[in-house]
Design a protein around this motif. Sequence first.
Motif, PDB file in Angstrom:
ATOM      1  N   GLU A   2       0.858  -1.186   0.000  1.00  0.00           N
ATOM      2  CA  GLU A   2       0.000   0.000   0.000  1.00  0.00           C
ATOM      3  C   GLU A   2       0.893   1.235   0.000  1.00  0.00           C
ATOM      4  OE1 GLU A   2      -2.900   2.420   3.132  1.00  0.00           O
ATOM      5  OE2 GLU A   2      -2.142   0.418   3.636  1.00  0.00           O
ATOM      6  N   TYR A   3       0.444   2.291  -0.669  1.00  0.00           N
ATOM      7  CA  TYR A   3       1.211   3.536  -0.717  1.00  0.00           C
ATOM      8  C   TYR A   3       0.366   4.677  -0.162  1.00  0.00           C
ATOM      9  CZ  TYR A   3       4.336   0.739  -3.491  1.00  0.00           C
ATOM     10  OH  TYR A   3       5.178  -0.256  -3.899  1.00  0.00           O
ATOM     11  N   ARG A   4       1.002   5.520   0.646  1.00  0.00           N
ATOM     12  CA  ARG A   4       0.288   6.605   1.314  1.00  0.00           C
ATOM     13  C   ARG A   4       0.998   7.929   1.057  1.00  0.00           C
ATOM     14  NH1 ARG A   4      -1.074   4.077   7.377  1.00  0.00           N
ATOM     15  NH2 ARG A   4      -2.121   2.183   6.616  1.00  0.00           N
ATOM     16  N   ARG A   5       0.208   8.985   0.972  1.00  0.00           N
ATOM     17  CA  ARG A   5       0.793  10.322   0.817  1.00  0.00           C
ATOM     18  C   ARG A   5       1.531  10.715   2.088  1.00  0.00           C
ATOM     19  NH1 ARG A   5      -3.535  14.613  -1.035  1.00  0.00           N
ATOM     20  NH2 ARG A   5      -1.690  15.961  -0.861  1.00  0.00           N
ATOM     21  N   LEU A   6       2.624  11.437   1.906  1.00  0.00           N
ATOM     22  CA  LEU A   6       3.391  11.943   3.037  1.00  0.00           C
ATOM     23  C   LEU A   6       2.703  13.211   3.529  1.00  0.00           C
ATOM     24  CD1 LEU A   6       6.014  11.471   4.699  1.00  0.00           C
ATOM     25  CD2 LEU A   6       7.141  13.058   3.122  1.00  0.00           C
ATOM     26  N   SER A  14       5.699   3.922   0.657  1.00  0.00           N
ATOM     27  CA  SER A  14       5.134   2.627   1.013  1.00  0.00           C
ATOM     28  C   SER A  14       4.710   2.630   2.473  1.00  0.00           C
ATOM     29  CB  SER A  14       6.159   1.525   0.751  1.00  0.00           C
ATOM     30  OG  SER A  14       7.426   1.855   1.298  1.00  0.00           O
ATOM     31  N   ALA A  15       3.602   1.943   2.758  1.00  0.00           N
ATOM     32  CA  ALA A  15       3.082   1.908   4.123  1.00  0.00           C
ATOM     33  C   ALA A  15       4.085   1.288   5.089  1.00  0.00           C
ATOM     34  CB  ALA A  15       1.764   1.127   4.158  1.00  0.00           C
ATOM     35  N   LEU A  16       4.891   0.359   4.601  1.00  0.00           N
ATOM     36  CA  LEU A  16       6.012  -0.183   5.356  1.00  0.00           C
ATOM     37  C   LEU A  16       7.301   0.297   4.695  1.00  0.00           C
ATOM     38  CD1 LEU A  16       4.887  -3.885   5.953  1.00  0.00           C
ATOM     39  CD2 LEU A  16       4.845  -1.999   7.610  1.00  0.00           C
ATOM     40  N   SER A  17       8.268   0.710   5.500  1.00  0.00           N
ATOM     41  CA  SER A  17       9.551   1.154   4.975  1.00  0.00           C
ATOM     42  C   SER A  17      10.660   0.465   5.762  1.00  0.00           C
ATOM     43  CB  SER A  17       9.668   2.680   5.065  1.00  0.00           C
ATOM     44  OG  SER A  17       9.273   3.149   6.345  1.00  0.00           O
ATOM     45  N   LEU A  18      11.897   0.664   5.346  1.00  0.00           N
ATOM     46  CA  LEU A  18      13.021  -0.003   5.997  1.00  0.00           C
ATOM     47  C   LEU A  18      13.981   1.022   6.559  1.00  0.00           C
ATOM     48  CD1 LEU A  18      14.461  -2.682   6.652  1.00  0.00           C
ATOM     49  CD2 LEU A  18      15.679  -2.442   4.465  1.00  0.00           C
ATOM     50  N   GLY A  19      14.266   0.920   7.877  1.00  0.00           N
ATOM     51  CA  GLY A  19      15.209   1.805   8.530  1.00  0.00           C
ATOM     52  C   GLY A  19      16.477   1.078   8.912  1.00  0.00           C
ATOM     53  N   SER A  20      17.471   1.840   9.343  1.00  0.00           N
ATOM     54  CA  SER A  20      18.795   1.255   9.605  1.00  0.00           C
ATOM     55  C   SER A  20      19.282   1.457  11.028  1.00  0.00           C
ATOM     56  CB  SER A  20      19.814   1.861   8.633  1.00  0.00           C
ATOM     57  OG  SER A  20      19.948   3.259   8.869  1.00  0.00           O
ATOM     58  N   PRO A 279      -4.719   6.211  10.074  1.00  0.00           N
ATOM     59  CA  PRO A 279      -4.590   6.875   8.770  1.00  0.00           C
ATOM     60  C   PRO A 279      -3.621   8.047   8.780  1.00  0.00           C
ATOM     61  CG  PRO A 279      -6.660   7.492   9.820  1.00  0.00           C
ATOM     62  CD  PRO A 279      -6.073   6.404  10.660  1.00  0.00           C
ATOM     63  N   ASN A 280      -3.254   8.530   9.962  1.00  0.00           N
ATOM     64  CA  ASN A 280      -2.288   9.622  10.058  1.00  0.00           C
ATOM     65  C   ASN A 280      -0.848   9.133  10.064  1.00  0.00           C
ATOM     66  OD1 ASN A 280      -4.255  11.731  10.224  1.00  0.00           O
ATOM     67  ND2 ASN A 280      -4.666  11.107  12.329  1.00  0.00           N
ATOM     68  N   VAL A 281      -0.646   7.842   9.973  1.00  0.00           N
ATOM     69  CA  VAL A 281       0.686   7.258   9.829  1.00  0.00           C
ATOM     70  C   VAL A 281       0.986   7.122   8.334  1.00  0.00           C
ATOM     71  CG1 VAL A 281       2.053   5.149  10.122  1.00  0.00           C
ATOM     72  CG2 VAL A 281       0.694   6.037  12.036  1.00  0.00           C
ATOM     73  N   SER A 282       1.985   7.850   7.868  1.00  0.00           N
ATOM     74  CA  SER A 282       2.346   7.773   6.445  1.00  0.00           C
ATOM     75  C   SER A 282       3.092   6.491   6.142  1.00  0.00           C
ATOM     76  CB  SER A 282       3.212   8.975   6.049  1.00  0.00           C
ATOM     77  OG  SER A 282       2.587  10.193   6.378  1.00  0.00           O
ATOM     78  N   THR A 283       4.022   6.116   7.017  1.00  0.00           N
ATOM     79  CA  THR A 283       4.773   4.879   6.827  1.00  0.00           C
ATOM     80  C   THR A 283       5.279   4.368   8.161  1.00  0.00           C
ATOM     81  OG1 THR A 283       6.580   3.821   5.588  1.00  0.00           O
ATOM     82  CG2 THR A 283       6.975   6.047   6.393  1.00  0.00           C
ATOM     83  N   VAL A 284       5.330   3.059   8.288  1.00  0.00           N
ATOM     84  CA  VAL A 284       5.835   2.379   9.481  1.00  0.00           C
ATOM     85  C   VAL A 284       7.233   1.874   9.166  1.00  0.00           C
ATOM     86  CG1 VAL A 284       5.524   0.414  11.038  1.00  0.00           C
ATOM     87  CG2 VAL A 284       3.519   1.687  10.210  1.00  0.00           C
ATOM     88  N   ILE A 285       8.230   2.391   9.861  1.00  0.00           N
ATOM     89  CA  ILE A 285       9.622   2.019   9.588  1.00  0.00           C
ATOM     90  C   ILE A 285       9.962   0.702  10.284  1.00  0.00           C
ATOM     91  CG2 ILE A 285      12.037   2.698   9.785  1.00  0.00           C
ATOM     92  CD1 ILE A 285      11.106   5.613   9.812  1.00  0.00           C
ATOM     93  N   LEU A 286      10.371  -0.261   9.488  1.00  0.00           N
ATOM     94  CA  LEU A 286      10.795  -1.558  10.015  1.00  0.00           C
ATOM     95  C   LEU A 286      12.300  -1.543  10.240  1.00  0.00           C
ATOM     96  CD1 LEU A 286       8.892  -3.915   7.521  1.00  0.00           C
ATOM     97  CD2 LEU A 286       8.105  -3.154   9.777  1.00  0.00           C
ATOM     98  N   GLY A 287      12.738  -2.260  11.260  1.00  0.00           N
ATOM     99  CA  GLY A 287      14.154  -2.464  11.486  1.00  0.00           C
ATOM    100  C   GLY A 287      14.411  -3.958  11.512  1.00  0.00           C
TER     101      GLY A 287
END
Length: 331
Positions: A2-6, A14-20, A279-287
């Motif tokens: 799923e893709y959400r506006r920033l 993307s609703a899920l993203s990757l962090g470091s 709905p106010n979360v643009s993306t959830v950063i996964l680690g």
Amino acid sequence: MEYRRLGKAGLKVSALSLGSWVTFGKQVDLKDAKTLLKTAYDAGINFFDNAEGYEAGESERIMGEAINALGLPRDTFAVSSKVFWGGDGVMQKGLSAKHVRDACDAALQRLKVDYLDLYFCHRPDIDTPIEETVRAMDNLVRQGKVMYWGTSEWSAQQITEAHAIARQEHLTPPTMEQPQYNMLNRHKVEAEFRPLYDGPGLGTTIFSPLASGLLTGKYLDGIPDGSRLDLPGYEWLRDALLSDDGQQRLEKIRQLKPLADELGMSLTHLALAWCLKNPNVSTVILGASRLEQLEDNLGALDAVAKLDTAVMDRIDAILDNRPPKPERFGQ
């Protein structure tokens, strides 16, 4: 995916993203980074999060090398950096105009890109006027080095002040905030920031959706060897878990486990899906430090549909930490 506006910006992430954070340069080398990034990208993730303060820039260097080696088309992904902790020198930290620019240039070199899609003020700086930081960010946007700038762990008042300055001085306002948000930390995203979603149109790139691993349930019987809370330099996380408040949080997680079992999902998927319901979360950063971990986390997208109103009510009853507001997200 799923893709959400920033927020109100035109950029869709993307609703899920990757962090470091913690992983790249600490638990993940270049070879593993390439595997994780390729898997994330192939799954539809188009946002990769980083910061100058992550392993003193080593995290950005590894991510940049990995992206370059994979040959990802620059117009298909967004990458970020954050400015605040660049070094021990007096000019190597904070949000002064000088450090904001120096840190951006250094991040561009380490990440091997010509511009940053997202650039965050990693923390508020009490020693630098907000107007100075807003002007510094606006300069970078005008120079084409940054597309969108934002904040991380700023208060609603500070973000509002930045918007007021930008509006008055015809400068580029902040687009997004990166706060901690999860089942155990709700107030800032659900209550304090509420006026900023419809007004300035704040986007949120939330970090620690699993509360540094607590919400996976892996700490219910102690601290496993090699886990995040067992790493040198992260003793503060372990101390937080062992505190009275930490033990109370673990008890809440124990109570969530039967509900997750009933729904046929893991605690991890329950926690990530719960964040995605907002709905106010643009993306959830996964680690993720392991490929299996990332692949499992991606499955949380399928769990969102199971969190109907009745399930959300049961979760709220267990957590007992819902901020007061007219209506809950997800309804």
